[in-house]
Design an enzyme around this catalytic site. Structure first.
Site, short mmCIF file in Angstrom:
data_model
loop_
_atom_site.label_atom_id
_atom_site.label_comp_id
_atom_site.label_asym_id
_atom_site.label_seq_id
_atom_site.Cartn_x
_atom_site.Cartn_y
_atom_site.Cartn_z
N ASP A 10 -4.92 2.00 -6.78
CA ASP A 10 -5.92 1.60 -5.96
C ASP A 10 -7.31 1.14 -6.76
O ASP A 10 -8.03 0.54 -5.91
CB ASP A 10 -6.32 2.75 -4.97
N ASP B 25 1.24 -1.55 -0.48
CA ASP B 25 -0.21 -1.78 -0.57
C ASP B 25 -0.65 -2.11 -2.01
O ASP B 25 -1.79 -2.77 -2.24
CB ASP B 25 -0.95 -0.56 -0.27
N1 GLY Z 1 -3.38 2.19 0.95
C1 GLY Z 1 -3.13 3.27 1.82
C2 GLY Z 1 -3.21 2.73 3.39
O1 GLY Z 1 -2.99 1.57 3.50
O2 GLY Z 1 -3.43 3.67 4.10
#
Ligand code: GLY
Length: 389
Positions: free
Chosen positions: A110, A168
């Site tokens: 992330d 994601d």
């Molecule tokens: N990246 C985690 C979410 O979209 O909740």
């Protein structure tokens, strides 16, 4: 006045009135967002943590290592961009600076979200070169998570999976494309392209819906399992995952001009546009949620989709349908059903998102990333409206 000039005058008045109406709801929404974010920033001014959502009636604060840490500073940067107001700039700087130690962190994929939304917007808007080393070092840390045999960047370091990669992760590639452009070193872009290509092959079903989590084998690079973590079921279409993928492939096209990414993004967009059957185009949290039409909506998925579709509409000649769909989302998010009233919602901008329903976490709540992508969508809409006039 002859008949032709009369008609032209009528059209000009109609166009002007539409553009004034647009201006008013867009500018009112920006005004509300500014009020809300100021209230939230003032409330937590002395905190070393960042606001993520609401939990048990209070603002949920998280430290810099939380995956959402970049969104609040990013939203403040967008407010500075909208208004030119120095108080938004200083707040954005204050909350961006809280993330400084992320440059030493390698514990999640992330990093792209965390650093590009905060430092990235700060650098774009101020040209402050002290932000660059943080971004480049973070890009190095992100590519340290790349596994050449699977051809992907590892997402998480927790759980039972051998090598989990989630859809994601497509959102973290923007930082890598930027790093290659900025430094002239192609290594970041090469990783991004490889990750995007493998994700295309492995994450997507034939209808262009996406799995959430793919578990790769670290020895062979093959797929061990395909399933979900935050969605309703392994074979369902988790709404935010569809939005992340769409946005990610549009970014890939922006940086590479490779038509295969554009075609892929258009296919994902078609899947989304034909599957979201709500009148306001705000999706249920999972397209296959068993309790539709009583299932919670996810404003965050809607905001991400709107922002992505505005960009997609600029890349193709027939972009009108993407623009209109995104405009419908944006107008609905800007209505009273989703946009907070000034002084309410603990200072968050939008209501009614879903974070992680299967974990019973963040259901029907504000989320800082819903706010961030909503502001980005407003910005893109405004720019497109100005360009069209
Ligand atoms: N990246 C985690 C979410 O979209 O909740």
């Amino acid at each position: 006045m002859n008949q032709k000039s009369f008609l032209l005058t009528l059209i000009a008045v109609a166009v002007l009135s539409v553009s004034c109406q647009q201006k008013s709801w867009v500018d009112q929404s920006i005004d509300t967002a500014g009020y809300q974010l100021t209230m939230l920033a003032d409330e937590i001014a002395d905190s070393a943590k960042l606001p993520r959502s609401i939990r048990n009636g209070a603002v949920r604060l998280e430290d810099l290592y939380d995956w959402t840490s970049g969104f609040f500073p990013g939203s403040l940067w967008y407010m500075y961009e909208f208004t030119g107001d120095e108080s938004f700039k200083s707040k954005a700087q204050q909350f961006t600076n809280l993330l400084y130690n992320l440059k030493e962190y390698r514990g999640t994929h992330d990093l792209g979200f965390m650093v590009y939304c905060s430092y990235g917007n700060g650098f774009r808007l101020t040209g402050d070169t002290s932000y660059v080393p943080v971004m480049v070092q973070t890009a190095d840390n992100l590519i340290s998570r790349f596994h050449p045999v699977s051809g992907t960047i590892r997402s998480w370091d927790f759980g039972e999976w051998q090598y989990p990669v989630i859809i994601d992760n497509m959102m973290n590639l923007e930082l890598l494309f930027w790093a290659s452009e900025h430094t002239g070193d192609p290594k970041y872009k090469e990783v991004a392209v490889r990750h995007a290509d493998i994700t295309m092959q492995q994450h997507y079903r034939s209808d262009f819906s996406s799995y959430h989590v793919i578990d790769y084998d670290t020895i062979t690079g093959g797929v061990r399992s395909k399933g979900t973590f935050q969605g309703y079921a392994d074979e369902s279409a988790w709404a935010r995952g569809q939005a992340w993928g769409l946005y990610g492939y549009i970014v890939c096209y922006r940086f590479t001009q490779d038509e295969k990414y554009l075609d892929f993004a258009r296919n994902i967009a078609s899947f989304i546009m034909k599957s979201v059957d709500t009148n306001d185009r705000i999706p249920y949290w999972d397209y296959n949620a068993p309790d539709i039409p009583d299932a919670p909506r996810d404003a965050s998925a809607a905001a991400i989709t709107a922002s992505a579709l505005f960009e997609l509409s600029t890349f193709v000649e027939d972009g009108g349908s993407y623009f209109s769909y995104a405009e419908t989302i944006l107008k609905n998010l800007s209505g009273e059903a989703y946009l907070a009233k000034k002084g309410e919602n603990k200072g968050f901008v939008l209501m009614h998102s879903v974070g992680h329903l299967p974990a019973n976490s963040e259901i029907d709540t504000p989320l800082n990333y819903a706010d961030y992508y909503y502001l980005e969508a407003l910005k893109r809409y405004k720019e497109l409206a100005v360009a069209a006039n």
